[in-house]
Design a protein around this motif. Structure first.
Motif, PDB file in Angstrom:
ATOM      1  N   ARG A  94      41.308  33.376  39.397  1.00 33.92           N
ATOM      2  CA  ARG A  94      42.517  32.634  39.601  1.00 33.92           C
ATOM      3  C   ARG A  94      42.213  31.049  39.536  1.00 33.92           C
ATOM      4  O   ARG A  94      43.103  30.344  38.907  1.00 33.92           O
ATOM      5  CB  ARG A  94      43.158  32.805  41.098  1.00 33.92           C
ATOM      6  N   CYS A  95      41.189  30.629  40.250  1.00 34.49           N
ATOM      7  CA  CYS A  95      40.671  29.362  39.704  1.00 34.49           C
ATOM      8  C   CYS A  95      40.539  29.060  38.028  1.00 34.49           C
ATOM      9  O   CYS A  95      40.841  27.919  37.826  1.00 34.49           O
ATOM     10  CB  CYS A  95      39.507  29.073  40.391  1.00 34.49           C
ATOM     11  N   THR A  96      39.887  29.928  37.470  1.00 38.60           N
ATOM     12  CA  THR A  96      39.442  29.815  36.018  1.00 38.60           C
ATOM     13  C   THR A  96      40.677  30.042  35.509  1.00 38.60           C
ATOM     14  O   THR A  96      40.848  29.001  34.192  1.00 38.60           O
ATOM     15  CB  THR A  96      38.444  31.026  35.584  1.00 38.60           C
ATOM     16  N   GLU A  97      41.738  30.587  35.625  1.00 37.46           N
ATOM     17  CA  GLU A  97      42.977  30.461  34.734  1.00 37.46           C
ATOM     18  C   GLU A  97      43.748  29.078  34.866  1.00 37.46           C
ATOM     19  O   GLU A  97      44.004  28.577  34.020  1.00 37.46           O
ATOM     20  CB  GLU A  97      44.053  31.623  35.847  1.00 37.46           C
ATOM     21  N   HIS A  98      43.549  28.596  35.951  1.00 39.01           N
ATOM     22  CA  HIS A  98      43.979  27.133  36.177  1.00 39.01           C
ATOM     23  C   HIS A  98      43.231  26.348  35.260  1.00 39.01           C
ATOM     24  O   HIS A  98      43.766  25.379  34.525  1.00 39.01           O
ATOM     25  CB  HIS A  98      43.800  26.655  37.571  1.00 39.01           C
ATOM     26  N   SER A  99      42.092  26.274  35.174  1.00 32.83           N
ATOM     27  CA  SER A  99      40.924  25.460  34.354  1.00 32.83           C
ATOM     28  C   SER A  99      41.406  25.621  33.003  1.00 32.83           C
ATOM     29  O   SER A  99      41.546  24.780  32.083  1.00 32.83           O
ATOM     30  CB  SER A  99      39.621  25.739  34.801  1.00 32.83           C
ATOM     31  N   ALA A 133      30.579  49.263  31.322  1.00 35.54           N
ATOM     32  CA  ALA A 133      31.895  49.759  31.617  1.00 35.54           C
ATOM     33  C   ALA A 133      32.322  50.583  32.931  1.00 35.54           C
ATOM     34  O   ALA A 133      33.138  50.364  33.434  1.00 35.54           O
ATOM     35  CB  ALA A 133      32.197  50.623  30.302  1.00 35.54           C
ATOM     36  N   THR A 134      31.108  51.345  33.121  1.00 34.93           N
ATOM     37  CA  THR A 134      31.441  52.342  34.271  1.00 34.93           C
ATOM     38  C   THR A 134      31.293  51.346  35.636  1.00 34.93           C
ATOM     39  O   THR A 134      31.924  51.735  36.667  1.00 34.93           O
ATOM     40  CB  THR A 134      30.301  53.488  34.658  1.00 34.93           C
ATOM     41  N   GLY A 135      30.347  50.524  35.534  1.00 37.47           N
ATOM     42  CA  GLY A 135      30.349  49.575  36.765  1.00 37.47           C
ATOM     43  C   GLY A 135      31.400  48.783  37.045  1.00 37.47           C
ATOM     44  O   GLY A 135      31.741  48.580  38.024  1.00 37.47           O
ATOM     45  N   ALA A 136      31.927  48.221  35.961  1.00 34.71           N
ATOM     46  CA  ALA A 136      33.500  47.701  35.802  1.00 34.71           C
ATOM     47  C   ALA A 136      34.417  48.380  36.684  1.00 34.71           C
ATOM     48  O   ALA A 136      35.120  47.840  37.402  1.00 34.71           O
ATOM     49  CB  ALA A 136      33.613  46.961  34.505  1.00 34.71           C
ATOM     50  N   LYS A 137      34.537  49.710  36.287  1.00 34.88           N
ATOM     51  CA  LYS A 137      35.246  50.813  36.946  1.00 34.88           C
ATOM     52  C   LYS A 137      35.327  50.803  38.400  1.00 34.88           C
ATOM     53  O   LYS A 137      36.200  50.661  39.202  1.00 34.88           O
ATOM     54  CB  LYS A 137      35.318  52.019  36.156  1.00 34.88           C
ATOM     55  N   ARG A 138      33.955  50.563  38.970  1.00 36.90           N
ATOM     56  CA  ARG A 138      33.587  50.710  40.319  1.00 36.90           C
ATOM     57  C   ARG A 138      34.191  49.592  41.001  1.00 36.90           C
ATOM     58  O   ARG A 138      34.644  49.482  42.117  1.00 36.90           O
ATOM     59  CB  ARG A 138      32.165  50.884  40.679  1.00 36.90           C
ATOM     60  N   ILE A 139      34.263  48.584  40.366  1.00 40.02           N
ATOM     61  CA  ILE A 139      34.448  47.095  41.016  1.00 40.02           C
ATOM     62  C   ILE A 139      36.092  47.104  40.946  1.00 40.02           C
ATOM     63  O   ILE A 139      36.652  46.845  41.971  1.00 40.02           O
ATOM     64  CB  ILE A 139      34.124  45.765  40.010  1.00 40.02           C
ATOM     65  N   ALA A 140      36.727  47.569  39.887  1.00 42.80           N
ATOM     66  CA  ALA A 140      38.115  47.460  39.793  1.00 42.80           C
ATOM     67  C   ALA A 140      38.816  48.604  40.762  1.00 42.80           C
ATOM     68  O   ALA A 140      40.047  48.385  40.813  1.00 42.80           O
ATOM     69  CB  ALA A 140      38.529  47.752  38.215  1.00 42.80           C
ATOM     70  N   ALA A 141      37.944  49.557  41.164  1.00 42.62           N
ATOM     71  CA  ALA A 141      38.528  50.491  41.969  1.00 42.62           C
ATOM     72  C   ALA A 141      39.128  49.902  43.408  1.00 42.62           C
ATOM     73  O   ALA A 141      40.079  50.445  43.903  1.00 42.62           O
ATOM     74  CB  ALA A 141      37.479  51.671  42.362  1.00 42.62           C
ATOM     75  N   HIS A 142      38.628  48.943  43.919  1.00 39.79           N
ATOM     76  CA  HIS A 142      39.005  48.070  44.915  1.00 39.79           C
ATOM     77  C   HIS A 142      40.280  47.001  44.759  1.00 39.79           C
ATOM     78  O   HIS A 142      40.491  46.554  43.629  1.00 39.79           O
ATOM     79  CB  HIS A 142      38.076  47.114  45.444  1.00 39.79           C
ATOM     80  N   ARG A 143      40.911  46.953  45.876  1.00 39.00           N
ATOM     81  CA  ARG A 143      42.113  46.163  45.627  1.00 39.00           C
ATOM     82  C   ARG A 143      41.660  44.799  45.858  1.00 39.00           C
ATOM     83  O   ARG A 143      41.087  44.278  46.909  1.00 39.00           O
ATOM     84  CB  ARG A 143      43.194  46.663  46.604  1.00 39.00           C
ATOM     85  N   ASP A 144      42.152  43.994  45.171  1.00 39.88           N
ATOM     86  CA  ASP A 144      42.286  42.303  45.501  1.00 39.88           C
ATOM     87  C   ASP A 144      43.160  41.934  46.668  1.00 39.88           C
ATOM     88  O   ASP A 144      44.197  41.787  46.127  1.00 39.88           O
ATOM     89  CB  ASP A 144      42.401  41.642  44.096  1.00 39.88           C
ATOM     90  N   ARG A 145      42.500  41.831  47.623  1.00 43.61           N
ATOM     91  CA  ARG A 145      43.292  41.395  48.900  1.00 43.61           C
ATOM     92  C   ARG A 145      43.913  40.064  48.834  1.00 43.61           C
ATOM     93  O   ARG A 145      44.821  39.647  49.540  1.00 43.61           O
ATOM     94  CB  ARG A 145      42.170  41.678  50.011  1.00 43.61           C
ATOM     95  N   GLY A 146      43.173  39.437  47.727  1.00 49.81           N
ATOM     96  CA  GLY A 146      43.876  37.858  48.022  1.00 49.81           C
ATOM     97  C   GLY A 146      44.881  37.608  46.819  1.00 49.81           C
ATOM     98  O   GLY A 146      45.322  36.455  46.448  1.00 49.81           O
ATOM     99  N   ALA A 147      44.938  38.611  46.006  1.00 53.83           N
ATOM    100  CA  ALA A 147      45.936  38.561  45.003  1.00 53.83           C
ATOM    101  C   ALA A 147      47.679  38.300  45.276  1.00 53.83           C
ATOM    102  O   ALA A 147      47.915  38.736  46.375  1.00 53.83           O
ATOM    103  CB  ALA A 147      46.204  40.106  44.158  1.00 53.83           C
ATOM    104  N   PRO A 148      48.173  37.388  44.503  1.00 54.65           N
ATOM    105  CA  PRO A 148      49.514  37.151  44.851  1.00 54.65           C
ATOM    106  C   PRO A 148      50.428  38.330  45.001  1.00 54.65           C
ATOM    107  O   PRO A 148      50.186  39.349  44.443  1.00 54.65           O
ATOM    108  CB  PRO A 148      50.015  36.123  43.737  1.00 54.65           C
ATOM    109  N   ARG A 149      51.407  38.206  45.948  1.00 53.54           N
ATOM    110  CA  ARG A 149      52.367  39.610  46.287  1.00 53.54           C
ATOM    111  C   ARG A 149      53.338  39.658  45.265  1.00 53.54           C
ATOM    112  O   ARG A 149      53.872  40.631  45.052  1.00 53.54           O
ATOM    113  CB  ARG A 149      53.087  39.328  47.743  1.00 53.54           C
TER     114      ARG A 149
END
Length: 284
Positions: A94-99, A133-149
């Motif tokens: 999110r910080c990078t998106e702003h930049s 790509a499989t490693g990225a899948k493991r990361i993405a399996a978790h919810r981003d708790r700080g994401a905007p609602r």
């Protein structure tokens, strides 16, 4: 001991920066392809064709570098695809998106894909493309708790039409990135030059991806029309053949005329080019 620790820290910092630069190189390599149907390319000076100035997009792509390096560092420091890492990557993203927005904007889909892939590559140095790509899948399996609602446009479109969207693509281990890698290999083996191989990889993604940007602007019928057009280019022999190039030119003209842009496919091609460039070597 302090000297050794400092040397290791400097080495890791350089490795993180190298991954970030490789990801940005992949993105600018995708931007340099021409002709890309409905997508910004070097013809788009002063934003005549796609309403996105190509020079500005190349400039803003460089603004991704610090954020991607920070994502690699976070992954290397964490060492595992944990919920905490997923949350940290989301915050950095999110910080990078702003930049990037301050630098001219764009690249949101590419940042999502490249951020996860860079982090996965940092978690498993020396891993092959499909392992990353499989490693990225493991990361993405978790919810981003700080994401905007508030739901994003992409998630809203995904919910409306039942499309996987960017999150679904990541949670599935980036199947379209893997298909693009296969297409790159097949085209190179068949004798295509690098630009033709990359365009064929882009068209391979376009031919099946449920692109939420296209669903938003063109609806399901428009999406299917674009998918069919991409398949026609490939069925004609791909961009290394005259019939394939003629079919590509027709698809390109139509998408520009309709202002339909398969941006999701472009971001996934950048992910494939990043994985394609990764050196495979000893773990450690």
């Amino acid at each position: 001991m302090t000297g050794n620790h400092g040397t290791r820290s400097l080495t890791r910092c350089r490795e993180d920066e190298a991954l970030a630069r490789a990801a940005v190189d992949a993105l600018t390599g995708q931007l340099a392809l021409v002709p890309k149907p409905g997508l910004p390319d070097p013809r788009d000076l002063a934003a005549r064709a796609t309403r996105r100035d190509h020079r500005l997009l190349r400039w803003s792509a460089k603004a991704l570098t610090p954020g991607l390096a920070a994502m690699a560092a976070a992954a290397r420091r964490t060492g595992e695809p944990t919920p905490q890492l997923r949350a940290e990557l989301g915050s950095i993203g999110r910080c990078t998106e702003h930049s990037v927005g301050l630098a001219g904007g764009g690249h949101r889909g590419a940042l999502w894909a490249l951020g996860l892939l860079v982090a996965a590559a940092a978690l498993d140095p020396g891993a092959g493309a499909r392992e990353v790509a499989t490693g990225a899948k493991r990361i993405a399996a978790h919810r981003d708790r700080g994401a905007p609602r508030r739901p994003s446009r992409g998630s809203s479109v995904s919910a409306k039409y039942g499309a996987a969207g960017a999150r679904g693509e990541a949670k599935a281990g980036f199947p379209h990135v893997r298909r693009a890698l296969d297409a790159l290999e097949a085209a190179r083996t068949a004798g295509a030059d690098e630009g033709q191989a990359r365009l064929d990889a882009l068209l391979t993604v376009m031919s099946t991806l449920q692109d939420t940007e296209l669903l938003h602007t063109a609806g399901p019928l428009g999406l299917r029309h674009v998918q069919a057009g991409a398949r026609e280019v490939l069925a004609a022999g791909g961009t290394a053949t005259r019939p394939g190039r003629d079919a590509l030119a027709a698809l390109d003209a139509e998408l520009h005329a309709r202002a339909w842009s398969p941006r999701g496919s472009a971001g996934l091609l950048a992910g494939a080019l990043f994985l394609d460039a990764l050196p495979v070597g000893p773990r450690g």
